[in-house]
Scaffold this motif. Sequence first.
Motif, PDB file in Angstrom:
ATOM      1  N   ASP A 133      -8.628   6.350  16.736  1.00 58.84           N
ATOM      2  CA  ASP A 133      -8.644   7.000  15.298  1.00 58.84           C
ATOM      3  C   ASP A 133      -7.270   7.581  15.074  1.00 58.84           C
ATOM      4  O   ASP A 133      -6.605   7.480  13.640  1.00 58.84           O
ATOM      5  N   SER A 134      -6.600   8.175  15.942  1.00 66.18           N
ATOM      6  CA  SER A 134      -5.243   8.763  15.706  1.00 66.18           C
ATOM      7  C   SER A 134      -4.063   7.879  15.424  1.00 66.18           C
ATOM      8  O   SER A 134      -3.139   7.810  14.691  1.00 66.18           O
ATOM      9  N   LEU A 135      -4.184   6.449  16.168  1.00 66.98           N
ATOM     10  CA  LEU A 135      -3.548   5.254  15.885  1.00 66.98           C
ATOM     11  C   LEU A 135      -3.803   4.808  14.472  1.00 66.98           C
ATOM     12  O   LEU A 135      -2.610   4.331  13.763  1.00 66.98           O
ATOM     13  N   LYS A 136      -5.057   4.574  14.230  1.00 64.86           N
ATOM     14  CA  LYS A 136      -5.478   4.035  12.723  1.00 64.86           C
ATOM     15  C   LYS A 136      -4.785   5.077  11.590  1.00 64.86           C
ATOM     16  O   LYS A 136      -4.177   4.683  10.873  1.00 64.86           O
ATOM     17  N   PHE A 137      -4.853   6.436  11.826  1.00 65.02           N
ATOM     18  CA  PHE A 137      -4.168   7.236  10.769  1.00 65.02           C
ATOM     19  C   PHE A 137      -2.683   7.149  10.845  1.00 65.02           C
ATOM     20  O   PHE A 137      -2.121   7.116   9.749  1.00 65.02           O
ATOM     21  N   ALA A 138      -2.018   7.049  12.052  1.00 61.43           N
ATOM     22  CA  ALA A 138      -0.727   6.615  12.110  1.00 61.43           C
ATOM     23  C   ALA A 138      -0.244   5.513  11.398  1.00 61.43           C
ATOM     24  O   ALA A 138       0.857   5.426  10.597  1.00 61.43           O
ATOM     25  N   VAL A 139      -1.055   4.344  11.586  1.00 60.89           N
ATOM     26  CA  VAL A 139      -0.651   3.060  10.873  1.00 60.89           C
ATOM     27  C   VAL A 139      -0.811   3.594   9.422  1.00 60.89           C
ATOM     28  O   VAL A 139      -0.137   2.989   8.504  1.00 60.89           O
ATOM     29  N   LEU A 140      -1.822   4.088   8.938  1.00 61.76           N
ATOM     30  CA  LEU A 140      -2.161   4.543   7.602  1.00 61.76           C
ATOM     31  C   LEU A 140      -0.916   5.124   7.035  1.00 61.76           C
ATOM     32  O   LEU A 140      -0.373   5.055   5.928  1.00 61.76           O
ATOM     33  N   MET A 141      -0.383   6.205   7.751  1.00 64.04           N
ATOM     34  CA  MET A 141       0.581   6.984   7.321  1.00 64.04           C
ATOM     35  C   MET A 141       1.685   6.289   7.229  1.00 64.04           C
ATOM     36  O   MET A 141       2.779   6.502   6.395  1.00 64.04           O
ATOM     37  N   TRP A 142       2.060   5.290   8.194  1.00 67.42           N
ATOM     38  CA  TRP A 142       3.222   4.418   8.093  1.00 67.42           C
ATOM     39  C   TRP A 142       3.401   3.488   6.741  1.00 67.42           C
ATOM     40  O   TRP A 142       4.101   3.321   6.261  1.00 67.42           O
ATOM     41  N   LEU A 143       2.072   2.987   6.478  1.00 68.82           N
ATOM     42  CA  LEU A 143       1.832   2.209   5.316  1.00 68.82           C
ATOM     43  C   LEU A 143       2.212   2.848   4.109  1.00 68.82           C
ATOM     44  O   LEU A 143       2.703   2.415   3.244  1.00 68.82           O
ATOM     45  N   LEU A 144       1.829   4.299   4.175  1.00 70.63           N
ATOM     46  CA  LEU A 144       1.938   4.951   3.014  1.00 70.63           C
ATOM     47  C   LEU A 144       3.402   5.461   2.608  1.00 70.63           C
ATOM     48  O   LEU A 144       3.661   5.639   1.736  1.00 70.63           O
ATOM     49  N   THR A 145       4.183   5.212   3.770  1.00 69.86           N
ATOM     50  CA  THR A 145       5.726   5.469   3.757  1.00 69.86           C
ATOM     51  C   THR A 145       6.289   4.503   2.810  1.00 69.86           C
ATOM     52  O   THR A 145       7.138   4.658   1.806  1.00 69.86           O
ATOM     53  N   TYR A 146       5.604   3.226   2.703  1.00 70.62           N
ATOM     54  CA  TYR A 146       6.184   1.999   2.031  1.00 70.62           C
ATOM     55  C   TYR A 146       5.582   2.181   0.687  1.00 70.62           C
ATOM     56  O   TYR A 146       6.332   1.916  -0.360  1.00 70.62           O
ATOM     57  N   VAL A 147       4.369   2.836   0.514  1.00 66.21           N
ATOM     58  CA  VAL A 147       3.932   2.661  -0.914  1.00 66.21           C
ATOM     59  C   VAL A 147       4.816   3.876  -1.631  1.00 66.21           C
ATOM     60  O   VAL A 147       5.150   3.886  -2.819  1.00 66.21           O
TER      61      VAL A 147
END
Length: 190
Positions: A133-147
């Motif tokens: 779950d923490s890795l999924k959250f990290a990937v989501l935050m990483w994608l949000l940096t591009y957004v």
Amino acid sequence: MQASADSTKMDCLWSNWKCQAIDLLYWRDIKQTGIVFGSLLLLLFSLTQFSVVSVVAYLALAGLSATISFRIYKSVLQAVQKTDEGHPFKAYLEMEMNLSQDQIQKYTDCLQLYVNSTVKELRRLFLVQDLVDSLKFAVLMWLLTYVGALFNGLTLLIMAVVSMFTLPVVYDNAPCRHRLINTWGWCGPT
């Protein structure tokens, strides 16, 4: 007994509010929806050009100008016609606008529940209680940096408002939706 009656009344109001929101998003009353949609877009586009303080001040001045003009107009009209209708906003001035202690308590309890569950979930994610779950959250935050690099928050908010007011109508009027909804459950191939 009183709490049950208040709860039933609040559920009825909530249900009514949801129905009104759905009516707005599906453009069932075109005039009302156009006013709400146009006002929201005007507000958001204004916020892209001016600060929040300026937009609030301009909106307050516009509202105040309208009410003062209406009050003067009605006063002149009463003087010319020699009538005594009184204050044009008398009904609104006498309207009771107080929140009861029970309503405030109910809303703060809901807010407290929401904040506590959010803090608990964030604590779980940041302190890596579950690695996946923490890795999924990290990937989501990483994608949000591009957004965030592509759009600012107001642009995303404008896109969300436009989507809210257009996508339900487009979906409802899609030609394949009515034909295939029973067989495919979506607008897939025939």
